[in-house]
Design an enzyme around this catalytic site. Structure first.
Site, mmCIF file in Angstrom:
data_model
loop_
_atom_site.group_PDB
_atom_site.id
_atom_site.type_symbol
_atom_site.label_atom_id
_atom_site.label_comp_id
_atom_site.label_asym_id
_atom_site.label_seq_id
_atom_site.Cartn_x
_atom_site.Cartn_y
_atom_site.Cartn_z
ATOM 1 N N GLU A 93 0.814 -1.210 0.000
ATOM 2 C CA GLU A 93 0.000 0.000 0.000
ATOM 3 C C GLU A 93 0.855 1.271 0.000
ATOM 4 O OE1 GLU A 93 -4.215 -1.470 1.792
ATOM 5 O OE2 GLU A 93 -2.747 -0.872 3.282
ATOM 6 N N CYS A 106 3.456 8.445 1.132
ATOM 7 C CA CYS A 106 3.973 7.486 2.110
ATOM 8 C C CYS A 106 4.225 6.176 1.366
ATOM 9 C CB CYS A 106 2.932 7.318 3.217
ATOM 10 S SG CYS A 106 3.424 6.160 4.486
ATOM 11 N N CYS A 113 6.616 -6.986 7.170
ATOM 12 C CA CYS A 113 7.785 -6.568 7.947
ATOM 13 C C CYS A 113 8.113 -7.673 8.925
ATOM 14 C CB CYS A 113 7.503 -5.271 8.696
ATOM 15 S SG CYS A 113 8.946 -4.665 9.608
ATOM 16 N N CYS A 117 6.651 -5.401 15.553
ATOM 17 C CA CYS A 117 6.228 -4.469 16.596
ATOM 18 C C CYS A 117 4.764 -4.774 16.923
ATOM 19 C CB CYS A 117 6.366 -3.021 16.117
ATOM 20 S SG CYS A 117 8.054 -2.606 15.673
ATOM 21 N N CYS A 120 1.625 -2.709 15.428
ATOM 22 C CA CYS A 120 1.642 -2.361 14.002
ATOM 23 C C CYS A 120 0.985 -3.448 13.167
ATOM 24 C CB CYS A 120 3.092 -2.162 13.560
ATOM 25 S SG CYS A 120 3.277 -1.978 11.783
ATOM 26 N N CYS A 341 -1.315 5.852 9.712
ATOM 27 C CA CYS A 341 -0.086 5.179 10.133
ATOM 28 C C CYS A 341 -0.386 3.850 10.797
ATOM 29 C CB CYS A 341 0.631 5.996 11.201
ATOM 30 S SG CYS A 341 1.305 7.493 10.620
HETATM 31 N N1 SAH Z 1 9.311 0.416 9.816
HETATM 32 C C1 SAH Z 1 9.453 1.822 9.912
HETATM 33 C C2 SAH Z 1 8.557 2.611 9.002
HETATM 34 C C3 SAH Z 1 7.128 2.144 8.832
HETATM 35 S S1 SAH Z 1 6.019 2.365 10.174
HETATM 36 C C4 SAH Z 1 9.265 2.249 11.351
HETATM 37 O O1 SAH Z 1 8.838 1.453 12.162
HETATM 38 O O2 SAH Z 1 9.605 3.377 11.642
HETATM 39 C C5 SAH Z 1 5.671 4.110 10.174
HETATM 40 C C6 SAH Z 1 5.282 4.654 11.544
HETATM 41 O O3 SAH Z 1 3.964 4.224 11.925
HETATM 42 C C7 SAH Z 1 6.210 4.162 12.643
HETATM 43 O O4 SAH Z 1 6.557 5.205 13.510
HETATM 44 C C8 SAH Z 1 5.367 3.155 13.327
HETATM 45 O O5 SAH Z 1 5.804 2.898 14.614
HETATM 46 C C9 SAH Z 1 4.003 3.790 13.278
HETATM 47 N N2 SAH Z 1 2.914 2.873 13.570
HETATM 48 C C10 SAH Z 1 2.894 1.543 13.426
HETATM 49 N N3 SAH Z 1 1.697 1.027 13.808
HETATM 50 C C11 SAH Z 1 0.941 2.065 14.208
HETATM 51 C C12 SAH Z 1 -0.401 2.190 14.687
HETATM 52 N N4 SAH Z 1 -1.190 1.128 14.797
HETATM 53 N N5 SAH Z 1 -0.859 3.414 14.995
HETATM 54 C C13 SAH Z 1 -0.066 4.512 14.829
HETATM 55 N N6 SAH Z 1 1.193 4.463 14.371
HETATM 56 C C14 SAH Z 1 1.703 3.252 14.071
HETATM 57 FE FE1 SF4 Z 2 7.922 -3.060 10.895
HETATM 58 FE FE2 SF4 Z 2 5.631 -1.974 11.708
HETATM 59 FE FE3 SF4 Z 2 7.672 -2.190 13.407
HETATM 60 FE FE4 SF4 Z 2 7.818 -0.415 11.370
HETATM 61 S S1 SF4 Z 2 6.379 -0.371 13.103
HETATM 62 S S2 SF4 Z 2 9.409 -1.868 12.054
HETATM 63 S S3 SF4 Z 2 6.683 -1.551 9.798
HETATM 64 S S4 SF4 Z 2 6.575 -3.898 12.465
#
Ligand code: SAH
Ligand code: SF4
Length: 366
Positions: A93, A106, A113, A117, A120, A341
């Protein structure tokens, strides 16, 4: 017979090399590069200032192939989300966020990934593979074309890129750096290093490498004031704890286009959002020029996390501001089409657990 060479995979240096192999001069490579990226042209026949013989040669051996659009959704607030086909059941996406003075794209860097996390939705889906340069730059190429079609007067709809879509960009280092080099190239998109932001969960050795290779604006997903909380929600913290990460950030600043690092901090109810956490964060960031971007948690099915109430977010922000740290609260955009995000889910055939994960998705309401 080998397939055609996809010219979207090349930086200008790479294209020049490929042209040399074809017996063509460097300035021809530059012309073609400009046609592709500046004008958004993928059809060699339309590249009218090239000799007919060269056009025919290109048609026979090369192509400009971006991932195909599977769907396009427009949010009530103008945000656009595309789902792109990247083969065998996989989709990624890309989101366009229009604002008064800019248009931010974006961009995704991986199919899924591997970093897992907990908050996410991309992480929860697992990982399939890295994206190639043509698939990363292709998102920008297609977005510009589609947005130009939709809004005929706008020459360059995308003015900023954030590598904040699906995936950990620093875990796909080579293709991500090449893609960003194309974004910065004056013969392509001509974006300045300030207008391209890479967001990372903190892959420390690669932050150091990025500083040498292409120091664009850096955003770091911190999300916690201490290692105990961070390790609970971000497994990568066990490999690169906060002190190591912040040291790499300070070092990066020597080459960065801005004089601070942006730290992203997703507010998770009852996990990291108390006033004490804000005070601890102030201490943790002492000595590191920082801007903190507080992100309201964007829920997705079965995330297991709750959203911090807005007045608690403001209280957290106030504590940071009073301590002299620039702190903003990210406006949630496009959540009516699951484009906010952390909501990017795409379609990922997970190979980590060696089984397909069927992800329940809300129907887009746009
Ligand atoms: N992998 C990279 C970039 C992609 S995620 C990273 O982790 O930085 C982009 C941003 O969205 C990151 O700061 C991530 O922590 C945040 N993010 C992930 N899941 C989210 C959620 N459910 N609500 C709000 N932000 C989130
Ligand atoms: Fe991967 Fe999501 Fe963690 Fe970014 S926030 S490193 S996309 S698992």
């Amino acid at each position: 017979m080998p397939g055609k060479t996809n010219l979207l995979d090349f930086t200008l240096a790479g294209l020049t090399e490929w042209f040399a192999l074809m017996g063509e001069k460097p300035f021809r490579a530059k012309q073609v590069f400009r046609w592709i990226h500046q004008r958004g042209v993928g059809d060699f026949a339309a590249m009218t200032d090239l000799a007919k013989s060269l056009r025919e040669k290109l048609e026979a051996t090369a192509e400009v192939r971006a991932p195909a659009i599977l769907s396009e959704h427009r949010s009530a607030d103008g945000t656009v989300k595309w789902l792109f086909d990247v083969g065998i059941g996989n989709g990624i996406e890309t989101v366009f966020i229009p604002e008064e003075d800019r248009g931010t794209l974006c961009v995704s860097s991986q199919v899924g990934c591997a970093l897992d996390c907990k908050f996410c939705s991309t992480g929860r889906q697992g990982f399939n593979r890295d994206l190639a340069v043509a698939e990363i730059v292709g998102q920008l190429w297609v977005a510009n074309r589609r947005l130009r079609e939709a809004d005929a007067g706008v020459e360059r709809p995308v003015t900023n890129v954030v590598m904040m879509g699906m995936g950990e960009p620093l875990n796909n280092f080579g293709p991500v750096v090449d893609s960003m080099a194309i974004m910065l190239d004056d013969h392509a998109y001509g974006l300045s290093r300030r207008r391209v932001t890479l967001s990372t969960s903190g892959v420390v050795p690669h932050i150091r490498k990025l500083k040498e290779r292409l120091p664009v604006a850096l955003a770091v997903s911190l999300h916690a004031p201490n290692d105990a909380i961070r390790s609970r929600i971000m497994p990568i913290n066990d490999a690169y704890p906060i002190s190591t990460l912040l040291e790499a950030c300070r070092d990066y600043l020597e080459a960065a286009p801005r004089d601070f690092i942006t730290f992203e901090y997703v507010m998770l109810e009852g996990v990291n959002d108390a006033p004490d956490h804000a005070r601890e964060l102030v201490r943790t960031l002492e000595g590191t020029p920082a801007k903190v971007n507080l992100i309201p948690f964007n829920p997705f099915p079965e995330s297991g996390f709750g959203k911090t109430a807005p007045d608690r977010v403001r209280l957290f922000q106030r504590i940071l501001l009073d301590a002299g740290i620039i702190a903003t609260v990210r406006k949630t955009r496009g959540d009516d089409i699951d484009a906010a995000c952390g909501q990017l889910a795409g379609q990922v055939v997970n190979r980590m657990k060696r089984k397909a994960v069927h992800f329940q998705r809300r129907e887009a309401r746009s």
